[in-house]
Design an enzyme around this catalytic site. Structure first.
Site, PDB file in Angstrom:
ATOM      1  CE  LYS A 217       9.871  42.832  54.730  1.00  0.00           C
ATOM      2  NZ  LYS A 217      10.823  43.310  55.514  1.00  0.00           N
ATOM      3  CB  SER A 219      13.764  40.568  59.182  1.00  0.00           C
ATOM      4  OG  SER A 219      14.181  41.447  60.480  1.00  0.00           O
ATOM      5  CD  GLU A 220      12.992  45.522  56.178  1.00  0.00           C
ATOM      6  OE1 GLU A 220      12.487  44.977  57.327  1.00  0.00           O
ATOM      7  OE2 GLU A 220      13.031  45.393  55.352  1.00  0.00           O
ATOM      8  N   GLY A 270       6.009  35.067  60.422  1.00  0.00           N
ATOM      9  CA  GLY A 270       6.053  36.162  61.449  1.00  0.00           C
ATOM     10  C   GLY A 270       4.810  36.167  62.180  1.00  0.00           C
ATOM     11  CB  VAL A 274       2.446  41.219  60.348  1.00  0.00           C
ATOM     12  CG1 VAL A 274       2.869  41.202  59.006  1.00  0.00           C
ATOM     13  CG2 VAL A 274       2.760  42.193  61.242  1.00  0.00           C
ATOM     14  CD  GLU A 292       6.272  29.244  60.869  1.00  0.00           C
ATOM     15  OE1 GLU A 292       5.589  29.544  61.812  1.00  0.00           O
ATOM     16  OE2 GLU A 292       7.417  29.350  60.828  1.00  0.00           O
ATOM     17  CB  CYS A 326       6.770  30.517  65.871  1.00  0.00           C
ATOM     18  SG  CYS A 326       7.188  29.499  64.522  1.00  0.00           S
ATOM     19  CD  GLU A 423       4.921  33.289  69.233  1.00  0.00           C
ATOM     20  OE1 GLU A 423       4.899  34.069  68.561  1.00  0.00           O
ATOM     21  OE2 GLU A 423       5.338  32.310  68.737  1.00  0.00           O
ATOM     22  CB  SER A 483      12.226  21.852  63.027  1.00  0.00           C
ATOM     23  OG  SER A 483      11.353  22.715  64.001  1.00  0.00           O
TER      24      SER A 483
END
Ligand code: SIN
Length: 521
Positions: A217, A219-220, A270, A274, A292, A326, A423, A483
């Site tokens: 799913k 993100s919209e 996210g 949530v 995460e 993040c 954040e 990363s």
């Protein structure tokens, strides 16, 4: 189990339940955008339906959501707005496909993942354009994300052949103790808008490598990149049903994924808010969970740092993706001996950052994702100013309008200000002055988050001492960009559970099975 918070945001913003999420005044496409969109259409990469069991599928009730370009408010496309029924069908397809996919050899799965990797790399310019269109980051950075995202597929294509078990010396002479690792089953992957491709491949790569099947799913705000990646997965020979994509009504999709006993694992990138709800929701069916979540990264610049290295690293970690990662530095802690020199050089460097539409030459700072994100940044900056902090650069919306915000530096920040507690997820660098190493560590660890931290020093002893004392899952020493697919990504405390990428990332998608062979005497 009801999941009341929408899964749309990395931030904690709660939206009303509609299939129209754009928060900026929207416009028709300009000719420039039109030509990019038609090129993407003719390459087959502009998909607007969900993917269920290998078939591109409209929402069953025909609803759609508009996808906007955050840099201009233009409507790029309308995509299917799916809900419970479509999600249930996607889960069933993934469940069915698991039977076959999990029985392939590691090397067969490896070949498919490698082909998918090759296709992403072949289409990296187009995918980059798609990311810039719907997410806003500068094209060069977007193409960089494609390479970063693809690297997870390459890495896990290699790891697919190395899902090793163990033979453990038995305590009884007529027994053998064996351990094998097996795929956990159907995985639900809920992914954010800030890295519309890389956060998918970082989850789907290891899942597919060890034999799981997936319902994604996205993100919209950024479904188009996910759909393009899914199209390339189909082209690469990944069988129907192994990878499914549903997007739209986030609470309905989220609840269906959580309630299903066929979904055995939920992986989410996210907001912490949530993430906590998903973790609670997953308890009902005792799913494996990896999260995460948000960070509050300290970036500590000691008096003994190399100023150039510290400036370059701090700029890179703070302003990557306009501050919307993040692992972006959220608090810059600067020791008193270097404070004036560092803040003045940092402010000058920040004033040179070119802000604009990600397709324009030389732009390094794109727009924020939406109006809510800008309002959040504004409120944090106002709070800091009202409590005595000083704006050293930027400090307001950019004259370009829409969701552009000036790269900003704020001095004299205290660790109890809102901007240092939460954040900011935007291009604002709050600077906190400190005196001693002990004080810096105390400030750095004084947060519920624990994802990434950075420190700049020329002392080897201090590097080790501070790295080991910081309560963070990732520490960058004299480096702002940490990363990579080969290293474990994840946080301590409320920044999450589990690790992504690297050999550790595979464990999140496997079950350990102990087989006891008895009576061998
Ligand atoms: C994130 O912001 O969630 C991911 C950043 C990264 O992979 O570097």
């Amino acid at each position: 189990m009801m999941l009341k918070t929408l899964l749309l945001h990395r931030t904690t913003t709660i939206h009303s339940l509609r299939c129209k999420f754009n928060t900026i005044p929207h416009r028709e496409m300009t000719t420039g955008t039109q030509s990019i969109v038609s090129r993407l259409k003719s390459s087959g990469l502009l998909q607007t339906k969900g993917l269920i069991g290998g078939k591109w599928t409209d929402a069953y009730d025909g609803r759609t959501i508009e996808v906007n370009n955050p840099a201009s408010g233009e409507v790029i496309a309308s995509v299917a707005c799916m809900g419970e029924k479509e999600t249930k069908d996607a889960i069933s397809s993934a469940y069915e496909a698991f039977g076959h996919w999990s029985k392939l050899t590691g090397s067969e799965r490896s070949n498919r993942l490698r082909s998918w990797y090759n296709l992403l790399m072949e289409h990296k310019e187009e995918l980059g354009e798609l990311i810039t269109l719907e997410q806003g980051k500068p094209l060069k950075e977007a193409i960089g994300e494609v390479g970063y995202g693809a690297s997870f597929l390459e890495f896990f294509a290699e790891e697919a052949k190395r899902v090793y078990g163990d033979i453990i010396p038995s305590t009884l002479p007529d027994r053998r103790v064996l351990v094998i690792k097996q795929p956990v089953g159907v995985v639900a992957a809920i992914t954010p808008w800030n890295f519309p491709l890389a956060m998918i491949t970082r989850k789907v790569g290891p899942a597919l490598a060890c034999g799981c099947t997936v319902v994604i799913k996205p993100s919209e705000f950024t479904p188009l990149t996910a759909l393009a990646a899914a199209e390339l997965a189909l082209q690469s020979g990944i069988p129907p049903g192994v990878l499914n994509v549903v997007m739209g009504d986030a609470p309905k999709i989220g609840n269906s994924l959580l309630e299903s006993t066929q979904v055995r694992k939920i992986t989410f990138t996210g907001s912490t808010a949530v993430g906590k709800k998903l973790m609670a929701g997953a308890a009902e069916t005792v799913k494996k969970v990896s999260l995460e979540l948000g960070g509050n990264a300290p970036c500590i610049v000691f008096d003994d740092a190399d100023l150039e290295v510290a400036l370059k690293g701090t700029l890179a970690t703070k302003f990557r993706n306009s501050g919307q990662t993040c692992v972006c530095a959220n608090r810059i802690l600067v020791q008193e001996g270097i404070y004036e020199k560092f803040t003045s050089a940092f402010s000058n460097a920040v004033k040179d950052l070119k802000v604009g539409n990600g397709f324009s030459e030389g732009v390094v700072q794109g727009p924020l994702i939406n109006e809510a994100a800008v309002q959040k940044v504004e409120s944090f900056v106002q709070d800091a100013i009202s409590k005595g902090a000083k704006v050293l650069a930027g400090g307001k919306r950019h004259s370009l309008g829409f969701t552009f915000y000036e790269p900003t530096i704020i001095g004299d920040v205290k660790n109890d200000m809102l901007i240092a507690r939460q954040e900011v997820f935007g291009p604002v660098a709050p600077i906190i002055r400190f005196k001693t190493e002990e004080e810096a560590i105390q400030i750095a660890n004084d947060t519920n988050a624990g994802l990434a931290a950075y420190l700049f020093t020329n002392s080897i002893k201090r590097s080790w001492r501070v790295s080991e004392t910081l309560e963070y899952g990732i520490v960058g020493v004299n480096e702002g960009l940490v990363s990579t697919e080969v290293a474990p990504f994840g946080g301590y405390k409320q920044s999450g559970l589990g690790r992504e990428g690297s050999k550790y990332g595979l464990d999140e998608y496997t079950e350990i099975k102990y087989i006891c062979m008895g009576n061998l005497g």
